[in-house]
Design a protein around this motif. Sequence first.
Motif, PDB file in Angstrom:
ATOM      1  N   LEU A 282       0.822  -1.203   0.000  1.00 37.16           N
ATOM      2  CA  LEU A 282       0.000   0.000   0.000  1.00 37.16           C
ATOM      3  C   LEU A 282       0.861   1.259   0.000  1.00 37.16           C
ATOM      4  O   LEU A 282       0.624   2.191  -0.791  1.00 37.16           O
ATOM      5  N   PHE A 283       1.859   1.300   0.876  1.00 36.66           N
ATOM      6  CA  PHE A 283       2.710   2.486   0.959  1.00 36.66           C
ATOM      7  C   PHE A 283       3.545   2.656  -0.307  1.00 36.66           C
ATOM      8  O   PHE A 283       3.815   3.785  -0.723  1.00 36.66           O
ATOM      9  N   GLU A 284       3.950   1.554  -0.921  1.00 33.96           N
ATOM     10  CA  GLU A 284       4.692   1.619  -2.179  1.00 33.96           C
ATOM     11  C   GLU A 284       3.828   2.225  -3.279  1.00 33.96           C
ATOM     12  O   GLU A 284       4.291   3.029  -4.085  1.00 33.96           O
ATOM     13  N   ARG A 285       2.540   1.831  -3.312  1.00 36.00           N
ATOM     14  CA  ARG A 285       1.618   2.390  -4.294  1.00 36.00           C
ATOM     15  C   ARG A 285       1.403   3.883  -4.059  1.00 36.00           C
ATOM     16  O   ARG A 285       1.128   4.642  -5.002  1.00 36.00           O
ATOM     17  N   LEU A 286       1.498   4.304  -2.806  1.00 35.77           N
ATOM     18  CA  LEU A 286       1.334   5.710  -2.452  1.00 35.77           C
ATOM     19  C   LEU A 286       2.638   6.493  -2.597  1.00 35.77           C
ATOM     20  O   LEU A 286       2.714   7.660  -2.187  1.00 35.77           O
ATOM     21  N   LYS A 287       3.674   5.835  -3.176  1.00 37.29           N
ATOM     22  CA  LYS A 287       4.986   6.462  -3.387  1.00 37.29           C
ATOM     23  C   LYS A 287       5.664   6.843  -2.079  1.00 37.29           C
ATOM     24  O   LYS A 287       6.338   7.867  -1.961  1.00 37.29           O
TER      25      LYS A 287
ATOM     26  N   GLY B  94       5.248   1.132   5.656  1.00 36.18           N
ATOM     27  CA  GLY B  94       4.022   0.343   5.540  1.00 36.18           C
ATOM     28  C   GLY B  94       4.109  -0.971   6.283  1.00 36.18           C
ATOM     29  O   GLY B  94       3.107  -1.445   6.856  1.00 36.18           O
ATOM     30  N   GLU B  95       5.293  -1.593   6.290  1.00 31.95           N
ATOM     31  CA  GLU B  95       5.474  -2.855   7.012  1.00 31.95           C
ATOM     32  C   GLU B  95       5.292  -2.644   8.511  1.00 31.95           C
ATOM     33  O   GLU B  95       4.688  -3.477   9.207  1.00 31.95           O
ATOM     34  N   ILE B  96       5.804  -1.523   9.011  1.00 33.02           N
ATOM     35  CA  ILE B  96       5.632  -1.217  10.438  1.00 33.02           C
ATOM     36  C   ILE B  96       4.166  -0.924  10.747  1.00 33.02           C
ATOM     37  O   ILE B  96       3.627  -1.381  11.769  1.00 33.02           O
TER      38      ILE B  96
ATOM     39  N   GLY C 209      11.090  11.567   1.594  1.00 33.37           N
ATOM     40  CA  GLY C 209      10.516  11.097   0.342  1.00 33.37           C
ATOM     41  C   GLY C 209       9.642  12.144  -0.319  1.00 33.37           C
ATOM     42  O   GLY C 209       9.749  12.389  -1.534  1.00 33.37           O
ATOM     43  N   LEU C 210       8.788  12.804   0.460  1.00 34.10           N
ATOM     44  CA  LEU C 210       7.895  13.826  -0.092  1.00 34.10           C
ATOM     45  C   LEU C 210       8.672  15.041  -0.587  1.00 34.10           C
ATOM     46  O   LEU C 210       8.387  15.583  -1.665  1.00 34.10           O
TER      47      LEU C 210
ATOM     48  N   PRO D 143      19.341   2.270   3.616  1.00 32.46           N
ATOM     49  CA  PRO D 143      18.327   1.546   2.832  1.00 32.46           C
ATOM     50  C   PRO D 143      17.165   2.420   2.371  1.00 32.46           C
ATOM     51  O   PRO D 143      16.753   2.352   1.216  1.00 32.46           O
ATOM     52  N   VAL D 144      16.622   3.248   3.265  1.00 26.78           N
ATOM     53  CA  VAL D 144      15.455   4.053   2.897  1.00 26.78           C
ATOM     54  C   VAL D 144      15.835   5.137   1.892  1.00 26.78           C
ATOM     55  O   VAL D 144      15.154   5.339   0.881  1.00 26.78           O
ATOM     56  N   ILE D 145      16.930   5.849   2.141  1.00 27.40           N
ATOM     57  CA  ILE D 145      17.316   6.914   1.214  1.00 27.40           C
ATOM     58  C   ILE D 145      17.721   6.325  -0.131  1.00 27.40           C
ATOM     59  O   ILE D 145      17.459   6.912  -1.192  1.00 27.40           O
ATOM     60  N   SER D 146      18.326   5.129  -0.134  1.00 31.68           N
ATOM     61  CA  SER D 146      18.668   4.467  -1.391  1.00 31.68           C
ATOM     62  C   SER D 146      17.404   4.113  -2.171  1.00 31.68           C
ATOM     63  O   SER D 146      17.350   4.272  -3.396  1.00 31.68           O
ATOM     64  N   ARG D 147      16.380   3.619  -1.442  1.00 27.32           N
ATOM     65  CA  ARG D 147      15.123   3.274  -2.115  1.00 27.32           C
ATOM     66  C   ARG D 147      14.458   4.515  -2.701  1.00 27.32           C
ATOM     67  O   ARG D 147      13.904   4.479  -3.814  1.00 27.32           O
ATOM     68  N   ILE D 148      14.512   5.629  -1.987  1.00 26.69           N
ATOM     69  CA  ILE D 148      13.948   6.877  -2.510  1.00 26.69           C
ATOM     70  C   ILE D 148      14.684   7.291  -3.781  1.00 26.69           C
ATOM     71  O   ILE D 148      14.063   7.688  -4.781  1.00 26.69           O
ATOM     72  N   PHE D 149      16.012   7.183  -3.758  1.00 18.61           N
ATOM     73  CA  PHE D 149      16.799   7.527  -4.944  1.00 18.61           C
ATOM     74  C   PHE D 149      16.453   6.617  -6.120  1.00 18.61           C
ATOM     75  O   PHE D 149      16.348   7.071  -7.267  1.00 18.61           O
ATOM     76  N   LEU D 150      16.300   5.320  -5.841  1.00 19.44           N
ATOM     77  CA  LEU D 150      15.952   4.377  -6.902  1.00 19.44           C
ATOM     78  C   LEU D 150      14.577   4.696  -7.485  1.00 19.44           C
ATOM     79  O   LEU D 150      14.384   4.670  -8.710  1.00 19.44           O
ATOM     80  N   ASP D 151      13.608   4.981  -6.635  1.00 19.81           N
ATOM     81  CA  ASP D 151      12.259   5.291  -7.093  1.00 19.81           C
ATOM     82  C   ASP D 151      12.236   6.540  -7.974  1.00 19.81           C
ATOM     83  O   ASP D 151      11.445   6.633  -8.920  1.00 19.81           O
TER      84      ASP D 151
END
Length: 418
Positions: free
Chosen positions: A26-31, A37-39, A395-396, A150-158
């Motif tokens: 869900l959180f991935e779909r919401l960008k 979302g897992e938490i 992210g925002l 991990p989180v900042i890397s995922r934001i960069f990848l997205d």
Amino acid sequence: MNDSELARFFLSLVLLLVGALAGGHLFERLKMPRVIGEIVGGIALGPSVLGNIAPEAHRWLFAGFPAQTALLSAFYWFGLVLLMFIAGFKMQADGAAGSRHIVLALVVGALVIPFALGYAGAPLFADTRLGDPLAFKLVMGIAVAVTSIPVISRIFLDLGLMGTPFACNVIGSATIQDLVLWTILAVATAVQSGDAADATGIGRVVATTLAFVLVSLFFVPAGVRALRRWIIGKSSEASLTGYSMLLCLIFVAAASLLKVNIVFAALVAGLVLARFPSRHLAPVKQHIADISIWFFVPIYFALVGQRLDLAQQFDATLTLLFIVASTIIKLASCTVAARAANIDWAKALDYGIAMNTRGGPGIVLASVARAANIIDDRMFTALVLASILTSLATGLWLRWRFVRNPMLFSEPARLPAE
């Protein structure tokens, strides 16, 4: 365990994994970051939501028999160990590039100053301390300084920013920062356990930890190569996956015997595996990352959320004070440091916001500190919420900046020479 207890245990695992994966999707779909979302999925299954709506069902599912808590705790720690193992073997690959000048400035701005101020400001939160005062101060220093790779890397990848100068500088500085902070956390847990009760004890713990790192990074790889050449021989991809997992467990077991923090040991094991850039190991690392990120790590984050009792543990004043104070410190110090590296003010603020992403490491810190009885449940909740909110904010913010100017983060953004 009897059959009924075993069935209940597996049902609890199923619900935790389903909640984590559903929340992450869900959180991935919401960008937004998947880990948040897992938490949230875990929070829905914990005392904050399910425990309030149906307390008997919550107790039956997650605390139905004495051994269930211990079994779920084993999954909790195994997921945490694998998370750090993955972070270790991804750390060198993602953090190798970057401008040394900017990276050094960000290390000072994101590590040295925030840690010092967090350490000095720890007495403001003294009523949340459970254990040794020094261990508490070290944890609070880390809590202000930590950055999530991990989180900042995922934001960069997205956003398609991975590999840009901005991303390389952020990840390069965060890599150095996290290595230092995890070493400090190892000292904090040793102080709390009584293994470093005085200056001599602290020196012994630091020396043991550094020796563990040096032996691991400089001597273990040679031994592993020799074993692979003379004992293992030509291994299949599947067997290499098993041997890599065994390497992680050996490091964790050895660290436990040496009284080195096991979370830090898992990170070091990942760094050792990163020393083998062989093309044969690339799919092995990916296999380990896949099974961990889609099974064990979601269960870990769901259990983090499941342990939060927002009705009982949430202290609004404490949480607000910590988040606001730590964010101001991190933003100001990183922004000024980036500006000192000749970055314009707007881009310097982007660096500050990116480095303020606490994410997974902030949650890991909260987990380890709470398990060691350094902090109480209120501070544990504050640290987890700080990790969630700073990750969402980053992210925002970066998405908003990127939409306005897609080329913004690909440019050096240095001030013109006068």
